[in-house]
Design a protein around this motif. Structure first.
Motif, PDB file in Angstrom:
ATOM      1  N   LEU B 122       0.861  -1.186   0.091  1.00  0.00           N
ATOM      2  CA  LEU B 122       0.053   0.007  -0.010  1.00  0.00           C
ATOM      3  C   LEU B 122       0.967   1.065   0.018  1.00  0.00           C
ATOM      4  CD1 LEU B 122      -2.369  -1.130   3.012  1.00  0.00           C
ATOM      5  CD2 LEU B 122      -2.641  -1.329   0.434  1.00  0.00           C
ATOM      6  N   LYS B 123       0.498   2.337  -0.657  1.00  0.00           N
ATOM      7  CA  LYS B 123       0.924   3.467  -0.713  1.00  0.00           C
ATOM      8  C   LYS B 123       0.253   4.495  -0.304  1.00  0.00           C
ATOM      9  CE  LYS B 123       4.429   6.012  -3.270  1.00  0.00           C
ATOM     10  NZ  LYS B 123       5.753   5.537  -2.940  1.00  0.00           N
ATOM     11  N   PHE B 124       0.621   5.232   0.927  1.00  0.00           N
ATOM     12  CA  PHE B 124      -0.067   6.364   1.380  1.00  0.00           C
ATOM     13  C   PHE B 124       0.720   7.748   1.081  1.00  0.00           C
ATOM     14  CE2 PHE B 124      -1.394   2.975   4.140  1.00  0.00           C
ATOM     15  CZ  PHE B 124      -2.598   3.242   4.224  1.00  0.00           C
ATOM     16  N   ALA B 125      -0.041   8.678   0.353  1.00  0.00           N
ATOM     17  CA  ALA B 125       0.517  10.163   0.281  1.00  0.00           C
ATOM     18  C   ALA B 125      -0.182  11.007   1.383  1.00  0.00           C
ATOM     19  CB  ALA B 125       0.014  10.549  -1.186  1.00  0.00           C
ATOM     20  N   PHE B 126       0.621  11.312   2.253  1.00  0.00           N
ATOM     21  CA  PHE B 126      -0.036  11.859   3.459  1.00  0.00           C
ATOM     22  C   PHE B 126      -0.882  10.677   4.104  1.00  0.00           C
ATOM     23  CE2 PHE B 126       1.008  15.619   1.270  1.00  0.00           C
ATOM     24  CZ  PHE B 126       1.817  16.259   2.385  1.00  0.00           C
ATOM     25  N   ASP B 127      -2.227  10.830   4.286  1.00  0.00           N
ATOM     26  CA  ASP B 127      -3.207   9.830   4.760  1.00  0.00           C
ATOM     27  C   ASP B 127      -4.157   9.213   3.652  1.00  0.00           C
ATOM     28  OD1 ASP B 127      -4.788  11.999   4.636  1.00  0.00           O
ATOM     29  OD2 ASP B 127      -5.730  12.069   6.354  1.00  0.00           O
ATOM     30  N   GLU B 128      -3.528   9.494   2.743  1.00  0.00           N
ATOM     31  CA  GLU B 128      -4.579   9.085   1.560  1.00  0.00           C
ATOM     32  C   GLU B 128      -4.071   7.738   0.795  1.00  0.00           C
ATOM     33  OE1 GLU B 128      -6.846  10.978  -2.169  1.00  0.00           O
ATOM     34  OE2 GLU B 128      -6.698  12.296  -0.398  1.00  0.00           O
ATOM     35  N   LEU B 129      -4.771   6.834   0.595  1.00  0.00           N
ATOM     36  CA  LEU B 129      -4.125   5.709   0.048  1.00  0.00           C
ATOM     37  C   LEU B 129      -4.218   5.811  -1.388  1.00  0.00           C
ATOM     38  CD1 LEU B 129      -3.479   2.595   0.550  1.00  0.00           C
ATOM     39  CD2 LEU B 129      -5.596   2.212  -0.175  1.00  0.00           C
ATOM     40  N   VAL B 130      -2.955   6.045  -2.151  1.00  0.00           N
ATOM     41  CA  VAL B 130      -2.787   6.389  -3.394  1.00  0.00           C
ATOM     42  C   VAL B 130      -2.556   5.154  -4.464  1.00  0.00           C
ATOM     43  CG1 VAL B 130      -2.147   8.739  -3.239  1.00  0.00           C
ATOM     44  CG2 VAL B 130      -0.420   7.127  -3.090  1.00  0.00           C
ATOM     45  N   ASP B 131      -2.132   4.160  -3.837  1.00  0.00           N
ATOM     46  CA  ASP B 131      -1.825   2.755  -4.747  1.00  0.00           C
ATOM     47  C   ASP B 131      -1.901   1.453  -3.671  1.00  0.00           C
ATOM     48  OD1 ASP B 131      -1.025   1.581  -6.953  1.00  0.00           O
ATOM     49  OD2 ASP B 131       1.141   1.660  -6.443  1.00  0.00           O
ATOM     50  N   LYS B 132      -2.610   0.451  -4.520  1.00  0.00           N
ATOM     51  CA  LYS B 132      -2.964  -0.640  -3.662  1.00  0.00           C
ATOM     52  C   LYS B 132      -2.411  -1.639  -4.657  1.00  0.00           C
ATOM     53  CE  LYS B 132      -6.986  -2.093  -2.553  1.00  0.00           C
ATOM     54  NZ  LYS B 132      -8.331  -2.232  -1.825  1.00  0.00           N
ATOM     55  N   GLU B 133      -1.705  -2.768  -4.254  1.00  0.00           N
ATOM     56  CA  GLU B 133      -1.216  -3.790  -5.031  1.00  0.00           C
ATOM     57  C   GLU B 133      -1.452  -4.947  -4.129  1.00  0.00           C
ATOM     58  OE1 GLU B 133       2.705  -3.810  -6.709  1.00  0.00           O
ATOM     59  OE2 GLU B 133       2.461  -1.694  -7.476  1.00  0.00           O
ATOM     60  N   ILE B 134      -1.987  -5.911  -4.588  1.00  0.00           N
ATOM     61  CA  ILE B 134      -2.545  -7.003  -3.911  1.00  0.00           C
ATOM     62  C   ILE B 134      -2.084  -8.269  -4.699  1.00  0.00           C
ATOM     63  CG2 ILE B 134      -4.150  -8.318  -2.518  1.00  0.00           C
ATOM     64  CD1 ILE B 134      -5.717  -6.084  -2.340  1.00  0.00           C
ATOM     65  N   SER B 135      -1.271  -9.152  -4.116  1.00  0.00           N
ATOM     66  CA  SER B 135      -0.645 -10.333  -4.997  1.00  0.00           C
ATOM     67  C   SER B 135      -1.329 -11.437  -4.109  1.00  0.00           C
ATOM     68  CB  SER B 135       0.705 -10.465  -5.213  1.00  0.00           C
ATOM     69  OG  SER B 135       1.308 -10.599  -4.218  1.00  0.00           O
ATOM     70  N   SER B 136      -2.248 -12.205  -4.598  1.00  0.00           N
ATOM     71  CA  SER B 136      -3.031 -13.096  -3.948  1.00  0.00           C
ATOM     72  C   SER B 136      -2.415 -14.653  -4.347  1.00  0.00           C
ATOM     73  CB  SER B 136      -4.415 -13.136  -4.295  1.00  0.00           C
ATOM     74  OG  SER B 136      -5.126 -14.258  -3.778  1.00  0.00           O
ATOM     75  N   ARG B 137      -2.485 -15.621  -3.275  1.00  0.00           N
ATOM     76  CA  ARG B 137      -2.052 -16.949  -3.574  1.00  0.00           C
ATOM     77  C   ARG B 137      -3.397 -17.873  -3.352  1.00  0.00           C
ATOM     78  NH1 ARG B 137       2.597 -14.666  -1.633  1.00  0.00           N
ATOM     79  NH2 ARG B 137       2.279 -14.766   0.411  1.00  0.00           N
ATOM     80  N   LEU B 138      -4.383 -17.262  -3.246  1.00  0.00           N
ATOM     81  CA  LEU B 138      -5.629 -17.849  -3.098  1.00  0.00           C
ATOM     82  C   LEU B 138      -6.088 -18.708  -4.300  1.00  0.00           C
ATOM     83  CD1 LEU B 138      -7.826 -15.401  -1.040  1.00  0.00           C
ATOM     84  CD2 LEU B 138      -6.744 -17.635  -0.187  1.00  0.00           C
ATOM     85  N   GLU B 139      -6.532 -19.901  -3.851  1.00  0.00           N
ATOM     86  CA  GLU B 139      -7.111 -20.727  -5.314  1.00  0.00           C
ATOM     87  C   GLU B 139      -8.620 -20.307  -5.325  1.00  0.00           C
ATOM     88  OE1 GLU B 139      -5.941 -24.549  -3.966  1.00  0.00           O
ATOM     89  OE2 GLU B 139      -4.024 -24.314  -4.569  1.00  0.00           O
ATOM     90  N   LYS B 140      -9.247 -19.983  -4.182  1.00  0.00           N
ATOM     91  CA  LYS B 140     -10.564 -19.573  -4.421  1.00  0.00           C
ATOM     92  C   LYS B 140     -10.824 -18.170  -3.850  1.00  0.00           C
ATOM     93  CE  LYS B 140     -12.615 -23.855  -4.292  1.00  0.00           C
ATOM     94  NZ  LYS B 140     -14.141 -24.615  -4.061  1.00  0.00           N
ATOM     95  N   ALA B 141     -10.619 -17.300  -4.943  1.00  0.00           N
ATOM     96  CA  ALA B 141     -10.833 -15.971  -4.395  1.00  0.00           C
ATOM     97  C   ALA B 141     -12.206 -15.353  -3.965  1.00  0.00           C
ATOM     98  CB  ALA B 141     -10.016 -15.015  -5.358  1.00  0.00           C
ATOM     99  N   TYR B 142     -12.439 -14.629  -2.955  1.00  0.00           N
ATOM    100  CA  TYR B 142     -13.424 -13.897  -2.554  1.00  0.00           C
ATOM    101  C   TYR B 142     -13.947 -12.978  -3.353  1.00  0.00           C
ATOM    102  CZ  TYR B 142     -16.773 -13.072   1.218  1.00  0.00           C
ATOM    103  OH  TYR B 142     -18.032 -12.891   1.951  1.00  0.00           O
ATOM    104  N   PRO B 143     -15.146 -12.759  -3.633  1.00  0.00           N
ATOM    105  CA  PRO B 143     -15.583 -11.775  -4.699  1.00  0.00           C
ATOM    106  C   PRO B 143     -14.866 -10.614  -4.723  1.00  0.00           C
ATOM    107  CG  PRO B 143     -17.438 -13.028  -4.063  1.00  0.00           C
ATOM    108  CD  PRO B 143     -16.527 -13.525  -3.153  1.00  0.00           C
ATOM    109  N   LYS B 144     -14.231 -10.005  -5.546  1.00  0.00           N
ATOM    110  CA  LYS B 144     -13.483  -8.797  -5.628  1.00  0.00           C
ATOM    111  C   LYS B 144     -14.330  -7.687  -5.483  1.00  0.00           C
ATOM    112  CE  LYS B 144      -9.245  -7.027  -7.710  1.00  0.00           C
ATOM    113  NZ  LYS B 144      -8.513  -6.659  -8.837  1.00  0.00           N
ATOM    114  N   TYR B 145     -15.335  -7.674  -5.994  1.00  0.00           N
ATOM    115  CA  TYR B 145     -16.207  -6.435  -6.109  1.00  0.00           C
ATOM    116  C   TYR B 145     -17.633  -6.809  -5.414  1.00  0.00           C
ATOM    117  CZ  TYR B 145     -12.727  -4.669  -9.418  1.00  0.00           C
ATOM    118  OH  TYR B 145     -11.544  -4.336  -9.959  1.00  0.00           O
ATOM    119  N   PRO B 146     -17.851  -6.600  -4.094  1.00  0.00           N
ATOM    120  CA  PRO B 146     -19.013  -6.916  -3.469  1.00  0.00           C
ATOM    121  C   PRO B 146     -20.244  -6.591  -4.100  1.00  0.00           C
ATOM    122  CG  PRO B 146     -17.656  -5.613  -2.189  1.00  0.00           C
ATOM    123  CD  PRO B 146     -16.979  -5.549  -3.350  1.00  0.00           C
ATOM    124  N   THR B 147     -21.271  -7.384  -4.220  1.00  0.00           N
ATOM    125  CA  THR B 147     -22.674  -6.793  -4.782  1.00  0.00           C
ATOM    126  C   THR B 147     -23.660  -7.533  -3.451  1.00  0.00           C
ATOM    127  OG1 THR B 147     -23.167  -8.885  -5.710  1.00  0.00           O
ATOM    128  CG2 THR B 147     -21.982  -7.218  -7.162  1.00  0.00           C
TER     129      THR B 147
END
Lengths: 97, 327
Positions: B122-147
């Motif tokens: 995660l990259k914060f500029a001051f207190d704001e999250l400006v970049d998020k990189e997630i590398s997952s090793r999960l075989e069954k990924a939880y839904p990325k965009y919740p509905t």
């Protein structure tokens, strides 16, 4: 060369050296901050600061080189302040050993 | 002319004329001024980066603290990602100009062991999250965009998108020498303690708590929300917010209250679109803690047995690992 002129020159050179050593240390600091790597001079940082203060103090005794001396001492003080801030605030912002 | 006079006249000849001398002085003064100007410009230029660094440290020490950002991130993970833990000692913090990089590993208990499942950068500029990189090793990924309907843990009034029959087949087809993680949704709301005592032969790792919005998965303002809950198993690790906690429910509520002022950061950090903490905290304070679904992990056979329990309405199979159950 007269002795008086030689003395003046020594003080002048001490002043210039003080500024140059201070600037060199500051430049190394900039490089290591911007690149994220330590330069080979980083572990001799305190030596540069001491040299800058020594030459600066020497130059401070003569009116003609006083500005240069103060300049070098100010650079050394800035570097000391920087190291102090990094050390003490470093403990506060990174809570791990 | 004697030798002394000769020497004197020679010296007079050699000596610079007053005009030459002043010219030399002026030239020297110009050179000196030129160098002073050059070096003072360099000084100013070189002071910029260290000064900004010091201001950055001052900001993260006295403004929005770096430890606060770390806690907000860590708490958000514990409360919004089912069955996950973190190792804070492995949090990596790196500071650059007015920004902070935070990287860490996320773990999941599958069977008896903890497996690293995701690496966050995660990259914060001051207190704001400006970049998020997630590398997952999960075989069954939880839904990325919740509905409203794609959750794996669903309220008794909701129907999930997955088919329990299919999940049953998948579970039945697994070799006996495997341990699994399963998401169980109930036919009613139950106290977490009652659920834990009912689930024999497995570990109940995470409980989704009903906060008044899960029957529709919409907040009062009509925003889609996602499940929140807390880890159920005792956690004695030093960095855990649940360390030595008498009641995980109280710690859960305290963590939600802690996150409330930083809700925007928490939403950015999590995969959730909305947390709606004020509304949910208010509901929990008035109505207490009841669960509508839990995450369990254990031997495949034991999880299969649980399906006979009438309280379990839906089951979604999560991660599967080779046998590591040492009990």
């Amino acid at each position: 060369m007269e002795l008086g002129t030689l003395k003046i020159r020594i003080f002048q050179w001490a002043g210039w050296l003080s500024v140059i050593v201070g600037l060199f240390a500051l430049a190394m600091l900039n490089i290591s901050l911007l690149s994220g790597y330590d330069t080979p001079f980083n572990d001799r940082f305190s030596l540069f600061i001491v040299l800058s203060i020594l030459f600066g103090t020497l130059a401070f005794f003569r009116r003609t080189s006083r500005t240069l001396g103060l300049w070098g001492i100010a650079l050394a003080i800035f570097l000391i302040l920087f190291m102090g801030v990094m050390f003490f605030l470093g403990w506060a912002i990174v809570p791990f050993p | 002319m004697n030798s002394y006079e000769k020497l004197l006249s020679q010296a007079k000849q050699d000596a610079p004329t007053p005009e030459n001398d002043s010219g030399h002085k002026i030239k020297k003064a110009i050179t000196s001024s030129k160098w002073r100007l050059i070096l003072s410009t360099i000084t100013v230029a070189l002071l910029i980066v260290p000064t900004i660094y010091m201001l950055t440290f001052v900001y993260y020490a006295f403004g929005t603290k770096s430890t606060t950002l770390m806690d907000v991130t860590s708490y958000t993970m514990y409360l919004t990602e089912p069955n996950t833990t973190l190792e804070e000692l492995e949090f990596d913090m790196d500071f650059s100009l007015f920004s902070m990089d935070l990287s860490f590993e996320q773990f999941k208990q599958i069977g008896d062991e903890f497996y690293p499942i995701k690496t966050y950068n995660l990259k914060f500029a001051f207190d704001e999250l400006v970049d998020k990189e997630i590398s997952s090793r999960l075989e069954k990924a939880y839904p990325k965009y919740p509905t409203e309907t794609n959750q794996w843990l669903v309220h008794p009034r909701k129907i999930p998108e997955f088919s329990t029959t299919e999940e049953d087949f998948k579970l039945a087809g697994l070799p006996e020498e495997t341990v699994v993680e399963a998401y169980l949704s109930f036919n009613d709301l139950y106290p977490v303690k009652d659920v834990v005592s009912t689930m024999e032969g497995v570990d109940v790792t995470w409980a989704a708590i009903y906060t008044g919005v899960e029957d529709t998965m919409l907040s009062a303002g009509g925003n889609v929300v996602s499940p929140i809950g807390y880890p159920v198993l005792p956690d004695s690790t030093n960095w855990s917010p649940f360390k030595d906690a008498q009641s995980h429910e109280e710690v859960f509520l305290d963590m939600l209250k802690y996150l409330q002022p930083y809700e925007e950061i928490a939403v950015d950090v999590s995969a959730h679109k909305n947390l709606e903490l004020a509304e949910r905290i208010d509901y929990l304070e008035k109505n207490g803690f009841m669960t509508y679904g839990v995450v369990v992990t254990g031997p495949k056979n034991e999880v299969e047995k649980l399906q006979n329990k009438p309280m379990i309405r839906y089951m979604k199979l999560g991660e599967v690992k080779l046998w590591n159950w040492a009990r």
